[in-house]
Write an enzyme that holds these catalytic residues in place. Structure first.
Site, PDB file in Angstrom:
ATOM      1  N   HIS A  57       0.843  -1.205   0.000  1.00 56.61           N
ATOM      2  CA  HIS A  57       0.000   0.000   0.000  1.00 56.61           C
ATOM      3  C   HIS A  57       0.868   1.242   0.000  1.00 56.61           C
ATOM      4  O   HIS A  57       2.085   1.158   0.125  1.00 56.61           O
ATOM      5  CB  HIS A  57      -1.018  -0.020   1.134  1.00 56.61           C
ATOM      6  CG  HIS A  57      -0.454   0.083   2.517  1.00 56.61           C
ATOM      7  ND1 HIS A  57       0.352  -0.880   3.067  1.00 56.61           N
ATOM      8  CD2 HIS A  57      -0.584   1.052   3.465  1.00 56.61           C
ATOM      9  CE1 HIS A  57       0.679  -0.523   4.303  1.00 56.61           C
ATOM     10  NE2 HIS A  57       0.134   0.650   4.565  1.00 56.61           N
ATOM     11  N   HIS A  59       1.346   3.980   1.962  1.00 58.40           N
ATOM     12  CA  HIS A  59       1.894   4.756   3.076  1.00 58.40           C
ATOM     13  C   HIS A  59       3.413   4.880   2.992  1.00 58.40           C
ATOM     14  O   HIS A  59       4.101   3.946   2.574  1.00 58.40           O
ATOM     15  CB  HIS A  59       1.485   4.126   4.420  1.00 58.40           C
ATOM     16  CG  HIS A  59       0.050   4.409   4.785  1.00 58.40           C
ATOM     17  ND1 HIS A  59      -0.669   3.601   5.633  1.00 58.40           N
ATOM     18  CD2 HIS A  59      -0.784   5.417   4.410  1.00 58.40           C
ATOM     19  CE1 HIS A  59      -1.896   4.103   5.771  1.00 58.40           C
ATOM     20  NE2 HIS A  59      -1.993   5.197   5.029  1.00 58.40           N
ATOM     21  N   ASP A  61       5.716   4.735   5.166  1.00 59.66           N
ATOM     22  CA  ASP A  61       6.535   3.745   5.868  1.00 59.66           C
ATOM     23  C   ASP A  61       6.516   2.388   5.147  1.00 59.66           C
ATOM     24  O   ASP A  61       6.984   1.382   5.680  1.00 59.66           O
ATOM     25  CB  ASP A  61       6.115   3.595   7.347  1.00 59.66           C
ATOM     26  CG  ASP A  61       4.713   3.056   7.522  1.00 59.66           C
ATOM     27  OD1 ASP A  61       3.797   3.513   6.806  1.00 59.66           O
ATOM     28  OD2 ASP A  61       4.524   2.156   8.369  1.00 59.66           O
ATOM     29  N   HIS A  62       6.011   2.413   3.899  1.00 55.07           N
ATOM     30  CA  HIS A  62       6.029   1.204   3.056  1.00 55.07           C
ATOM     31  C   HIS A  62       6.618   1.480   1.665  1.00 55.07           C
ATOM     32  O   HIS A  62       7.017   0.556   0.967  1.00 55.07           O
ATOM     33  CB  HIS A  62       4.602   0.632   2.924  1.00 55.07           C
ATOM     34  CG  HIS A  62       4.053   0.211   4.258  1.00 55.07           C
ATOM     35  ND1 HIS A  62       3.932  -1.101   4.643  1.00 55.07           N
ATOM     36  CD2 HIS A  62       3.642   0.951   5.323  1.00 55.07           C
ATOM     37  CE1 HIS A  62       3.464  -1.152   5.889  1.00 55.07           C
ATOM     38  NE2 HIS A  62       3.277   0.081   6.323  1.00 55.07           N
ATOM     39  N   HIS A 115      -7.588  -0.719   5.628  1.00 54.97           N
ATOM     40  CA  HIS A 115      -6.542   0.190   6.134  1.00 54.97           C
ATOM     41  C   HIS A 115      -6.358   1.338   5.144  1.00 54.97           C
ATOM     42  O   HIS A 115      -6.400   2.510   5.516  1.00 54.97           O
ATOM     43  CB  HIS A 115      -5.259  -0.607   6.324  1.00 54.97           C
ATOM     44  CG  HIS A 115      -4.080   0.189   6.787  1.00 54.97           C
ATOM     45  ND1 HIS A 115      -4.022   0.782   8.020  1.00 54.97           N
ATOM     46  CD2 HIS A 115      -2.902   0.479   6.170  1.00 54.97           C
ATOM     47  CE1 HIS A 115      -2.854   1.414   8.147  1.00 54.97           C
ATOM     48  NE2 HIS A 115      -2.158   1.244   7.038  1.00 54.97           N
ATOM     49  N   ASP A 134      -0.191  -3.876   6.177  1.00 60.29           N
ATOM     50  CA  ASP A 134      -0.847  -3.381   7.400  1.00 60.29           C
ATOM     51  C   ASP A 134      -2.305  -3.830   7.471  1.00 60.29           C
ATOM     52  O   ASP A 134      -3.121  -3.182   8.128  1.00 60.29           O
ATOM     53  CB  ASP A 134      -0.807  -1.847   7.452  1.00 60.29           C
ATOM     54  CG  ASP A 134       0.572  -1.300   7.775  1.00 60.29           C
ATOM     55  OD1 ASP A 134       1.497  -2.102   8.035  1.00 60.29           O
ATOM     56  OD2 ASP A 134       0.732  -0.066   7.754  1.00 60.29           O
ATOM     57  N   HIS A 172       4.644  -4.676  10.847  1.00 58.99           N
ATOM     58  CA  HIS A 172       4.992  -3.982  12.099  1.00 58.99           C
ATOM     59  C   HIS A 172       5.086  -4.939  13.280  1.00 58.99           C
ATOM     60  O   HIS A 172       4.354  -5.929  13.345  1.00 58.99           O
ATOM     61  CB  HIS A 172       3.942  -2.912  12.440  1.00 58.99           C
ATOM     62  CG  HIS A 172       3.913  -1.762  11.494  1.00 58.99           C
ATOM     63  ND1 HIS A 172       4.731  -0.662  11.632  1.00 58.99           N
ATOM     64  CD2 HIS A 172       3.160  -1.542  10.386  1.00 58.99           C
ATOM     65  CE1 HIS A 172       4.477   0.197  10.646  1.00 58.99           C
ATOM     66  NE2 HIS A 172       3.533  -0.311   9.872  1.00 58.99           N
TER      67      HIS A 172
HETATM   68 FE    FE Z   1       2.665   0.753   8.152  1.00 58.97          FE
HETATM   69 ZN    ZN Z   2      -0.034   1.624   6.547  1.00 50.32          ZN
END
Ligand code: FE
Ligand code: ZN
Length: 256
Positions: A57, A59, A61-62, A115, A134, A172
């Site tokens: 996805h 985001h 942090d990905h 999400h 996530d 995570h």
């Molecule tokens: Fe994440």
């Molecule tokens: Zn995420």
């Protein structure tokens, strides 16, 4: 047919990246590179050449390392067709039911909104590996930033149909906090209590609790168990629609 060799790379506060190689073809993928540096270091250490970025996805942090890795290695970026405008550098666009071929290994693609609306997951059946980003966490699930409880429950049900032996490579290390919450909504679940004790021991030594297995999640993750009579009773929702039970569980976790 040789299975994927998978390495877990912890980055930032609590993110896990997965670097994997398909030995016959030599293809190498990285799942959700939040950052590029630690991936380049690990590639160096293993003597591997990156060929693919595999995104679940959009985001940061990905995907934060996408463009730097693409520029430095010339790799191909793979992600969701429905979210192509938010995946930096995307080359290959996948949708629900697609089979993504990676050398001798095949990944089945699932669209799992909840999400984010364009979230996808990759199931490498021959390697017993699910890269779920996530959507599903050990004892938890992602927050509903762009989706409804009904969508997320439907998404998680796609995973409930997969074999118990499937390893859950989530993005995570949230497990201990998730466990602390899970026992409040499913207090009579003995398997959950035992798992919570194991998790506390692992985290005391800073050992990863990820990957778990889908079998463990089906029996102990409250977000996978909205149709379980014990959990429904504990929430005062006996006989309720699973979506209602899921929504209540998610709401309680959000304010836990
Ligand atoms: Fe994440
Ligand atoms: Zn995420």
């Amino acid at each position: 047919m040789s299975k994927l060799e998978i390495h877990q790379i912890p980055v930032l506060n609590d993110n896990y990246l997965y670097l994997f190689k398909e030995p016959e073809s030599g293809l190498v993928g990285i799942v959700d590179p939040a950052v590029a540096g630690p991936v380049l270091d690990k590639l160096d250490e293993l003597g591997w050449t990156l060929t693919h970025i595999i995104n679940t996805h959009h985001h940061m942090d990905h995907t934060g390392g996408n463009l730097e890795l693409k520029e430095k290695t010339g790799c191909i970026v793979v992600g969701a067709k429905g979210d192509a405008d938010r995946i930096p550098g995307i080359d290959i666009q996948l949708e629900d039911g697609d089979i993504f071929e990676f050398g001798s290994q095949k990944a089945r693609v699932f669209e799992v909104p909840g999400h984010t609306r364009g979230h996808i997951a990759y199931w490498f059946e021959q390697s017993d590996a699910l890269f779920c980003g996530d959507t599903l966490f050990a004892l938890g699930c992602g927050r509903l930033f762009e989706g409804t409880p009904a969508e997320m429950w439907h998404s998680l049900n796609k995973f409930r149909k997969l074999p118990d032996s499937t390893k859950v490579y989530c993005a995570h290390e949230y497990t201990e906090a998730n466990a602390r919450f899970a026992v409040t909504v499913d207090p009579a679940n003995k398997a959950l209590r035992a798992r919570y004790a194991e998790i506390r021991e692992l985290r005391k030594k800073l050992i990863p609790t990820v990957p778990s297995t889908l079998g463990e999640e089906k029996s102990t993750n409250p977000f996978m168990r909205a149709d379980d009579p014990g959990l429904q009773a504990a929430l005062g929702l006996t006989g309720a629609d699973p979506i209602t039970v899921f929504a209540e569980t998610r709401a309680r976790k959000d304010s836990f």
